[in-house]
Design a protein around this motif. Sequence first.
Motif, PDB file in Angstrom:
ATOM      1  N   ALA A   1       0.835  -1.208   0.000  1.00 46.08           N
ATOM      2  CA  ALA A   1       0.000   0.000   0.000  1.00 46.08           C
ATOM      3  C   ALA A   1       0.871   1.260   0.000  1.00 46.08           C
ATOM      4  CB  ALA A   1      -0.917  -0.009   1.218  1.00 46.08           C
ATOM      5  N   PHE A   2       1.966   1.223   0.748  1.00 45.63           N
ATOM      6  CA  PHE A   2       2.897   2.345   0.816  1.00 45.63           C
ATOM      7  C   PHE A   2       3.485   2.634  -0.569  1.00 45.63           C
ATOM      8  CE2 PHE A   2       7.350   3.765   1.491  1.00 45.63           C
ATOM      9  CZ  PHE A   2       7.105   4.963   2.143  1.00 45.63           C
ATOM     10  N   ASN A   3       3.942   1.589  -1.265  1.00 41.27           N
ATOM     11  CA  ASN A   3       4.581   1.778  -2.565  1.00 41.27           C
ATOM     12  C   ASN A   3       3.591   2.260  -3.617  1.00 41.27           C
ATOM     13  OD1 ASN A   3       7.142   1.794  -3.624  1.00 41.27           O
ATOM     14  ND2 ASN A   3       6.997  -0.237  -4.529  1.00 41.27           N
ATOM     15  N   ASP A   4       2.365   1.726  -3.583  1.00 38.95           N
ATOM     16  CA  ASP A   4       1.321   2.217  -4.492  1.00 38.95           C
ATOM     17  C   ASP A   4       1.217   3.729  -4.406  1.00 38.95           C
ATOM     18  OD1 ASP A   4       0.558  -0.236  -5.474  1.00 38.95           O
ATOM     19  OD2 ASP A   4      -1.164  -0.473  -4.153  1.00 38.95           O
ATOM     20  N   ASN A   5       1.181   4.240  -3.190  1.00 41.84           N
ATOM     21  CA  ASN A   5       0.926   5.660  -2.985  1.00 41.84           C
ATOM     22  C   ASN A   5       2.153   6.528  -3.181  1.00 41.84           C
ATOM     23  OD1 ASN A   5      -2.025   6.212  -1.920  1.00 41.84           O
ATOM     24  ND2 ASN A   5      -1.395   4.211  -1.165  1.00 41.84           N
ATOM     25  N   VAL A   6       3.345   5.990  -2.901  1.00 43.31           N
ATOM     26  CA  VAL A   6       4.566   6.736  -3.232  1.00 43.31           C
ATOM     27  C   VAL A   6       4.622   6.984  -4.731  1.00 43.31           C
ATOM     28  CG1 VAL A   6       7.079   6.650  -3.328  1.00 43.31           C
ATOM     29  CG2 VAL A   6       5.910   5.918  -1.253  1.00 43.31           C
ATOM     30  N   PHE A   7       4.449   5.910  -5.501  1.00 47.09           N
ATOM     31  CA  PHE A   7       4.542   6.022  -6.960  1.00 47.09           C
ATOM     32  C   PHE A   7       3.424   6.900  -7.528  1.00 47.09           C
ATOM     33  CE2 PHE A   7       3.075   4.122 -11.059  1.00 47.09           C
ATOM     34  CZ  PHE A   7       4.061   4.709 -11.849  1.00 47.09           C
ATOM     35  N   LYS A   8       2.185   6.622  -7.111  1.00 54.83           N
ATOM     36  CA  LYS A   8       1.037   7.351  -7.652  1.00 54.83           C
ATOM     37  C   LYS A   8       1.125   8.842  -7.328  1.00 54.83           C
ATOM     38  CE  LYS A   8      -2.856   6.277  -5.756  1.00 54.83           C
ATOM     39  NZ  LYS A   8      -4.105   5.554  -5.387  1.00 54.83           N
ATOM     40  N   THR A   9       1.485   9.181  -6.082  1.00 47.28           N
ATOM     41  CA  THR A   9       1.534  10.583  -5.677  1.00 47.28           C
ATOM     42  C   THR A   9       2.708  11.310  -6.326  1.00 47.28           C
ATOM     43  OG1 THR A   9       0.594   9.935  -3.540  1.00 47.28           O
ATOM     44  CG2 THR A   9       1.530  12.140  -3.696  1.00 47.28           C
TER      45      THR A   9
ATOM     46  N   VAL B   1      -2.186   4.121   7.554  1.00 47.19           N
ATOM     47  CA  VAL B   1      -0.912   4.782   7.871  1.00 47.19           C
ATOM     48  C   VAL B   1       0.044   4.668   6.686  1.00 47.19           C
ATOM     49  CG1 VAL B   1       1.123   4.698   9.355  1.00 47.19           C
ATOM     50  CG2 VAL B   1      -1.150   4.502  10.364  1.00 47.19           C
ATOM     51  N   ALA B   2       0.053   3.495   6.034  1.00 50.68           N
ATOM     52  CA  ALA B   2       0.921   3.301   4.865  1.00 50.68           C
ATOM     53  C   ALA B   2       0.514   4.230   3.730  1.00 50.68           C
ATOM     54  CB  ALA B   2       0.867   1.848   4.403  1.00 50.68           C
ATOM     55  N   ILE B   3      -0.784   4.369   3.502  1.00 52.92           N
ATOM     56  CA  ILE B   3      -1.270   5.270   2.460  1.00 52.92           C
ATOM     57  C   ILE B   3      -0.856   6.711   2.761  1.00 52.92           C
ATOM     58  CG2 ILE B   3      -3.369   6.298   1.493  1.00 52.92           C
ATOM     59  CD1 ILE B   3      -4.661   3.487   1.823  1.00 52.92           C
ATOM     60  N   LEU B   4      -1.031   7.116   4.011  1.00 49.91           N
ATOM     61  CA  LEU B   4      -0.652   8.472   4.414  1.00 49.91           C
ATOM     62  C   LEU B   4       0.837   8.720   4.192  1.00 49.91           C
ATOM     63  CD1 LEU B   4      -0.929  11.201   5.916  1.00 49.91           C
ATOM     64  CD2 LEU B   4      -0.655   9.911   8.050  1.00 49.91           C
ATOM     65  N   LEU B   5       1.672   7.833   4.724  1.00 48.64           N
ATOM     66  CA  LEU B   5       3.124   8.013   4.606  1.00 48.64           C
ATOM     67  C   LEU B   5       3.562   7.967   3.145  1.00 48.64           C
ATOM     68  CD1 LEU B   5       4.367   5.851   7.620  1.00 48.64           C
ATOM     69  CD2 LEU B   5       4.151   8.342   7.503  1.00 48.64           C
ATOM     70  N   GLY B   6       2.917   7.087   2.361  1.00 51.80           N
ATOM     71  CA  GLY B   6       3.251   6.991   0.944  1.00 51.80           C
ATOM     72  C   GLY B   6       2.922   8.268   0.200  1.00 51.80           C
ATOM     73  N   GLN B   7       1.786   8.882   0.532  1.00 50.80           N
ATOM     74  CA  GLN B   7       1.408  10.129  -0.128  1.00 50.80           C
ATOM     75  C   GLN B   7       2.353  11.266   0.248  1.00 50.80           C
ATOM     76  OE1 GLN B   7      -2.711  10.517   1.022  1.00 50.80           O
ATOM     77  NE2 GLN B   7      -3.448   9.438  -0.780  1.00 50.80           N
ATOM     78  N   VAL B   8       2.725  11.322   1.519  1.00 53.81           N
ATOM     79  CA  VAL B   8       3.640  12.383   1.967  1.00 53.81           C
ATOM     80  C   VAL B   8       5.005  12.220   1.299  1.00 53.81           C
ATOM     81  CG1 VAL B   8       4.870  13.323   3.952  1.00 53.81           C
ATOM     82  CG2 VAL B   8       2.448  12.727   4.165  1.00 53.81           C
ATOM     83  N   LEU B   9       5.545  10.980   1.319  1.00 51.62           N
ATOM     84  CA  LEU B   9       6.849  10.760   0.696  1.00 51.62           C
ATOM     85  C   LEU B   9       6.777  10.980  -0.813  1.00 51.62           C
ATOM     86  CD1 LEU B   9       9.801   9.872   0.842  1.00 51.62           C
ATOM     87  CD2 LEU B   9       9.034   7.489   0.669  1.00 51.62           C
ATOM     88  N   GLY B  10       5.690  10.514  -1.447  1.00 49.33           N
ATOM     89  CA  GLY B  10       5.554  10.680  -2.890  1.00 49.33           C
ATOM     90  C   GLY B  10       5.499  12.138  -3.294  1.00 49.33           C
ATOM     91  N   ALA B  11       4.776  12.956  -2.524  1.00 54.03           N
ATOM     92  CA  ALA B  11       4.697  14.387  -2.830  1.00 54.03           C
ATOM     93  C   ALA B  11       6.056  15.046  -2.676  1.00 54.03           C
ATOM     94  CB  ALA B  11       3.669  15.056  -1.916  1.00 54.03           C
ATOM     95  N   TRP B  12       6.803  14.634  -1.635  1.00 52.15           N
ATOM     96  CA  TRP B  12       8.139  15.214  -1.416  1.00 52.15           C
ATOM     97  C   TRP B  12       9.095  14.786  -2.533  1.00 52.15           C
ATOM     98  CZ3 TRP B  12      12.902  12.780   0.131  1.00 52.15           C
ATOM     99  CH2 TRP B  12      13.919  13.691   0.431  1.00 52.15           C
TER     100      TRP B  12
ATOM    101  N   ASP C   1      -1.327  22.359   5.583  1.00 55.22           N
ATOM    102  CA  ASP C   1      -2.653  22.185   6.186  1.00 55.22           C
ATOM    103  C   ASP C   1      -3.374  20.973   5.608  1.00 55.22           C
ATOM    104  OD1 ASP C   1      -2.668  24.674   7.827  1.00 55.22           O
ATOM    105  OD2 ASP C   1      -2.492  25.597   5.856  1.00 55.22           O
ATOM    106  N   PHE C   2      -3.206  20.747   4.299  1.00 53.43           N
ATOM    107  CA  PHE C   2      -3.775  19.550   3.681  1.00 53.43           C
ATOM    108  C   PHE C   2      -3.190  18.286   4.297  1.00 53.43           C
ATOM    109  CE2 PHE C   2      -2.544  16.491   0.218  1.00 53.43           C
ATOM    110  CZ  PHE C   2      -3.706  15.728   0.295  1.00 53.43           C
ATOM    111  N   ILE C   3      -1.859  18.256   4.450  1.00 58.80           N
ATOM    112  CA  ILE C   3      -1.194  17.085   5.031  1.00 58.80           C
ATOM    113  C   ILE C   3      -1.641  16.880   6.472  1.00 58.80           C
ATOM    114  CG2 ILE C   3       1.052  16.167   5.754  1.00 58.80           C
ATOM    115  CD1 ILE C   3       2.241  17.471   3.237  1.00 58.80           C
TER     116      ILE C   3
END
Length: 440
Positions: free
Chosen positions: A24-32, A155-166, A263-265
């Motif tokens: 789930a983490f990797n899905d969201n890192v890549f997608k974001t 939590v994995a989705i959240l962390l993946g989105q934050v890392l992916g955006a960065w 604020d979004f994060i």
Amino acid sequence: MSNPFNLLSQQRFGPFFWTQGLGAFNDNVFKTALITQVAFNTASLTTLDGATLATLLPGLFILPFFLFSASAGQLADKYEKSQIIRMVKVLEIGIMLFASIGFLSRSLLMLALALFLMGVHSTLFGPVKYSYLPQHLQPGELTAGNGLVEMGSFVAILLGQVLGAWLGSLEQHALFTSLSVLLVAVSGYHLSRGIPLSPAPVPDIKINWNPITETIKNVRTFWAQQTLWVAIVAISWFWFFGATLLAQFPNLAKNVLQGSERDFISLLSIFSVGVGVGSIWCEKLSKGKQELGLVMLGAAGMSLFAWDFASTTGSIQQQLLTHPALTLHTLGGVDDWRMLLDVALLGVSGGLYIVPLYVLLQSRAEAGYQSRVIAANNIMNALFMVLSAGFSVLLFGMGVTIPQLFAITAAANVLVAIYLCFRQPEYWHSVRDYLRGLRG
């Protein structure tokens, strides 16, 4: 069980938990990371409009759930599950290699295809993810196990989105994103090697590779089993509700609250942690039993706190429009804290709502059909998430604001809860008995 976290140290659950979490983490890192690049560097990738692409790309990820979920459910019932998981993890490594070439060569076509293939990866893993648990956990452990899985996933989705955006915002984004997704994919495969054997429940099943006919067959099969069907509708509504709200968090932070990405994060983080807390709390509140009463209590909380969140954000928006010199952070007052508390309790309510429903699917579906039940559920989840986008577009076209959209969704949630109780009185009886037990 007294402490659900004890499962994490056990071979039958720990490797599976971390494997699914990394997926789930990797899905969201890549997608974001991809969507961030499309949003901010569209010209270097394509001549198409960036806003249109940012809307269409998530659809590529969801499409495989419609096309391949029915077949994925059959595969998970026919073959040993730890073998399927390891093969899916090998596929993930291959997809991430392909995506890395796309990032480094700035090929939007390759990246879009990789996003579609990651959707295929998640589609194949979905039926295994939830049908694995009943094979390795005792009935009294299912609530704890599902609570941990839901917590880990959010939590994995959240962390993946934050890392992916960065990663997507870095100057050397292609290199660092490629290295990150490859490292996570390899780590996921390594952890999957520790997952114990899970014998196939129906090894003689004949695979029907036609997704249309198999999907129709699945729907007909579980429509005839109304307890399972109503639970699938209830779970799918959760994803409709969540997708409707979460999709608007970026615009809410920017246009309503006049805030920033931070604020979004913050909103996304508080909601995700709330879902995790609610998911884990289910085990304590249900005392290890299948407790459908929590579904209705969770639904009540979802409507109450979504409505109050809509009211509070609407009030903040009005104050900011009335006093242009103010910002969200200089406004002060109780509305800011009330808004954050609403988001947290909204997440907690969602956790209480969703976990007992997954336990119901796992405990009441026949052993030979569990994966196909989850596959049917995944198809419905994808459909409801697509409908949520259409629902939002329709209301915005009628001039509805974001806070008003949240209020309307909260009201619709009340109607869905009434529908569930009407179709399956067990939900109402369960919450009544649960509340009586608390008083007793």
